[in-house]
Design a protein around this motif. Structure first.
Motif, short mmCIF file in Angstrom:
data_model
loop_
_atom_site.label_atom_id
_atom_site.label_comp_id
_atom_site.label_asym_id
_atom_site.label_seq_id
_atom_site.Cartn_x
_atom_site.Cartn_y
_atom_site.Cartn_z
N ALA A 9 -11.24 3.91 6.81
CA ALA A 9 -10.86 4.21 5.43
C ALA A 9 -9.37 3.93 5.28
O ALA A 9 -8.62 3.99 6.25
CB ALA A 9 -11.16 5.67 5.12
N CYS A 10 -8.97 3.61 4.04
CA CYS A 10 -7.56 3.32 3.79
C CYS A 10 -7.01 4.37 2.84
O CYS A 10 -7.47 4.49 1.70
CB CYS A 10 -7.42 1.91 3.18
N ALA A 50 -9.23 3.28 -7.86
CA ALA A 50 -9.62 2.09 -7.08
C ALA A 50 -10.45 2.45 -5.85
O ALA A 50 -10.97 1.57 -5.18
CB ALA A 50 -8.37 1.33 -6.65
N GLY A 51 -10.54 3.76 -5.54
CA GLY A 51 -11.38 4.17 -4.42
C GLY A 51 -10.66 4.83 -3.26
O GLY A 51 -11.28 5.19 -2.26
N CYS A 52 -9.35 5.01 -3.37
CA CYS A 52 -8.59 5.66 -2.30
C CYS A 52 -8.90 7.16 -2.30
O CYS A 52 -8.93 7.79 -3.35
CB CYS A 52 -7.10 5.43 -2.53
N ARG A 53 -9.12 7.71 -1.09
CA ARG A 53 -9.56 9.11 -1.01
C ARG A 53 -8.60 10.03 -0.27
O ARG A 53 -8.76 11.24 -0.31
CB ARG A 53 -10.93 9.18 -0.33
N ASP A 54 -7.65 9.49 0.46
CA ASP A 54 -6.77 10.32 1.30
C ASP A 54 -5.31 10.06 0.95
O ASP A 54 -4.83 8.93 1.12
CB ASP A 54 -7.01 10.02 2.78
N PHE A 55 -4.60 11.09 0.52
CA PHE A 55 -3.22 10.94 0.08
C PHE A 55 -2.30 11.84 0.90
O PHE A 55 -2.65 12.98 1.20
CB PHE A 55 -3.11 11.28 -1.40
N PHE A 56 -1.13 11.31 1.23
CA PHE A 56 -0.19 12.01 2.10
C PHE A 56 1.14 12.23 1.40
O PHE A 56 1.74 11.29 0.88
CB PHE A 56 0.03 11.22 3.39
N VAL A 57 1.59 13.49 1.39
CA VAL A 57 2.91 13.84 0.88
C VAL A 57 3.67 14.52 2.02
O VAL A 57 3.09 14.86 3.06
CB VAL A 57 2.83 14.77 -0.35
N ALA A 58 4.97 14.74 1.83
CA ALA A 58 5.77 15.38 2.88
C ALA A 58 5.88 16.89 2.65
O ALA A 58 5.81 17.67 3.59
CB ALA A 58 7.16 14.75 2.94
N TRP A 90 -3.39 -2.29 -2.24
CA TRP A 90 -4.25 -1.29 -1.57
C TRP A 90 -5.55 -1.93 -1.10
O TRP A 90 -6.00 -1.72 0.03
CB TRP A 90 -4.54 -0.10 -2.49
N LYS A 91 -6.15 -2.76 -1.96
CA LYS A 91 -7.43 -3.39 -1.58
C LYS A 91 -7.23 -4.35 -0.42
O LYS A 91 -8.08 -4.45 0.47
CB LYS A 91 -8.04 -4.12 -2.79
N THR A 92 -6.12 -5.06 -0.42
CA THR A 92 -5.80 -5.96 0.71
C THR A 92 -5.70 -5.16 2.00
O THR A 92 -6.25 -5.55 3.04
CB THR A 92 -4.47 -6.70 0.43
N LEU A 93 -4.99 -4.04 1.95
CA LEU A 93 -4.81 -3.20 3.14
C LEU A 93 -6.14 -2.56 3.53
O LEU A 93 -6.42 -2.37 4.73
CB LEU A 93 -3.74 -2.13 2.88
N ALA A 94 -6.97 -2.23 2.54
CA ALA A 94 -8.29 -1.65 2.83
C ALA A 94 -9.15 -2.67 3.57
O ALA A 94 -9.85 -2.33 4.53
CB ALA A 94 -8.96 -1.18 1.54
N VAL A 95 -9.11 -3.91 3.14
CA VAL A 95 -9.87 -4.97 3.83
C VAL A 95 -9.34 -5.15 5.25
O VAL A 95 -10.10 -5.23 6.22
CB VAL A 95 -9.80 -6.31 3.04
N GLU A 146 1.24 8.70 -11.26
CA GLU A 146 0.63 7.44 -11.73
C GLU A 146 0.07 6.64 -10.55
O GLU A 146 -0.99 6.02 -10.67
CB GLU A 146 1.67 6.61 -12.48
N VAL A 147 0.76 6.66 -9.43
CA VAL A 147 0.27 5.94 -8.24
C VAL A 147 -1.05 6.55 -7.79
O VAL A 147 -2.04 5.83 -7.55
CB VAL A 147 1.32 5.97 -7.11
N VAL A 148 -1.09 7.88 -7.68
CA VAL A 148 -2.31 8.55 -7.19
C VAL A 148 -3.47 8.30 -8.15
O VAL A 148 -4.58 7.97 -7.73
CB VAL A 148 -2.06 10.06 -7.01
N ARG A 149 -3.20 8.45 -9.43
CA ARG A 149 -4.25 8.26 -10.42
C ARG A 149 -4.87 6.85 -10.29
O ARG A 149 -6.09 6.68 -10.27
CB ARG A 149 -3.64 8.42 -11.81
N ARG A 150 -4.00 5.87 -10.16
CA ARG A 150 -4.49 4.49 -10.09
C ARG A 150 -5.22 4.20 -8.79
O ARG A 150 -6.26 3.55 -8.79
CB ARG A 150 -3.31 3.52 -10.25
#
Ligand SMILES: *Cc1c(COP(=O)(O)O)cnc(C)c1O
Length: 342
Positions: A30-31, A54-62, A19-24, A46-50
């Motif tokens: 924003a990533c 780490a600083g991710c703010r936007d999450f997408f579900v279907a 995630w940090k690599t993609l954020a950079v 667990e993915v969302v929590r982690r």
């Protein structure tokens, strides 16, 4: 609780690294993170929590059911499939639909739904309102947080990428959207013109390599391990498994593993898959069964009942071996694994 005889070892540090690599790579944008299909099979909670940590703010579900299952985590969720009439009553607070059709736009506006996202179709012809409808004022008056579109061929060097980018860029300033978002994992690697304000990687977070530019930068997150149920000697001339597709040409040591196609280890790995015990590679023998798999144990004299064996599952290589996509390899994994984060 008894422990499962098969497990996913999930590398939390690799997930964050990816995630940090993609954020950079996303530069000033924003990533976010696509966590649909239960976080591509890893376990969305667990993915969302982690990632949130780490600083991710936007999450997408279907689906809305996916949003409901994550709502208590207190993160910003968007539902990619928009909003049907039957979704309107039971919406978790703060979750935005990604409106895809003129009918969904009308439904949301009539209900005074509040902030929303909107998908515009720029050439994929899957989901989204048309560029022409946007120009004609379809979205006027909507409280749009993110205007988005989706690339059809980002994992290829296709002329379609630039065409979609140009159509989407042409919408800048044409709506009241606070942000614009185009790139999935592969799209991030297409360069600065594709970043806009927000990126939406999925696959690459979980170790998928969608384009060559990402190779080397993305780390494997998911490892499959299964326990040995039985070890046996198969005599020369004897066969192994359904339809006897493997016949031993010499006496062969065989280990039977507690994993099968019901666990997403599909029949295309028959006679092709690889396992690993310590440093030794062990070949899959014969057909994959529903719940069982045979491997050659000639190279592993110490391997015994109850030992754990890793199935090779590096995504790009495994996709090449199996003919399955990296996405299918992840989302097909099923529910019988103990998902163990390390
Ligand atoms: C699934 C999805 C993504 C993530 O795509 P990846 O190729 O997995 O990075 C982004 N945007 C939309 C609209 C999606 O459906």
């Amino acid at each position: 609780m008894t422990s499962s005889p098969l497990r996913l070892r999930l590398d939390g540090a690799a997930l964050i690294h990816n995630w940090k690599t993609l954020a950079v790579m996303s530069g000033a944008a924003a990533c976010g993170a696509a966590v649909k299909a239960d976080g591509y099979g890893l376990g969305a909670r667990e993915v969302v929590r982690r990632l949130a940590q780490a600083g991710c703010r936007d999450f997408f579900v279907a689906h809305w059911s996916e949003a409901r299952a994550l709502a208590d985590l207190g993160v910003q969720l968007s539902v990619l499939h928009g909003v049907r009439a039957e979704d309107m009553a039971d919406r978790p607070e703060g979750v935005r639909p990604v409106l895809n059709t003129a009918e969904q736009v009308r439904r949301w506006r009539d209900a005074d739904g509040g902030p929303c996202d909107v998908m515009v179709d720029t050439g994929m012809n899957r989901l989204g309102v048309s560029v022409e409808d946007v120009a004609a004022g379809l979205l006027d008056g909507l409280q749009i947080e993110t205007l988005m579109s989706h690339l059809a061929c980002a994992d290829e060097d296709s002329a379609m990428n630039a065409r979609q980018q140009a159509r989407f860029a042409g919408l800048h300033g044409r709506t009241a959207a606070r942000r614009m978002s185009l790139a999935n994992s592969a799209g991030i690697a297409l360069g600065a013109d594709y970043r806009f304000d927000l990126t939406r990687p999925g696959l690459a977070l979980y170790g998928g390599v969608a384009r060559r530019e990402l190779a080397g930068a993305i780390r494997q997150v998911v490892r499959l391990e299964a326990q040995v149920l039985q070890r046996r000697l198969v005599k020369a001339g004897e066969s192994v498994g359904y339809n006897a597709t493997f016949t031993a040409t010499a006496d062969t040591e065989v280990a039977i593993l507690n994993i099968g196609y019901a666990d997403g280890y599909l029949r295309c790995f028959s006679g092709k898959g690889r396992a690993r015990f310590g440093e030794v590679a062990l070949a899959v023998l014969g057909r994959v069964s529903m719940d069982l798999l045979a491997i050659c144990a000639d190279g592993a004299p110490a391997l015994r009942e109850g030992d754990w064996v890793e199935l090779c599952y590096a995504l790009p290589e495994t996709a090449a071996v199996s003919g399955l996509s990296q996405y299918e390899l992840l989302t097909g994994l099923g529910q019988r694994y103990a998902r163990m984060w390390g």
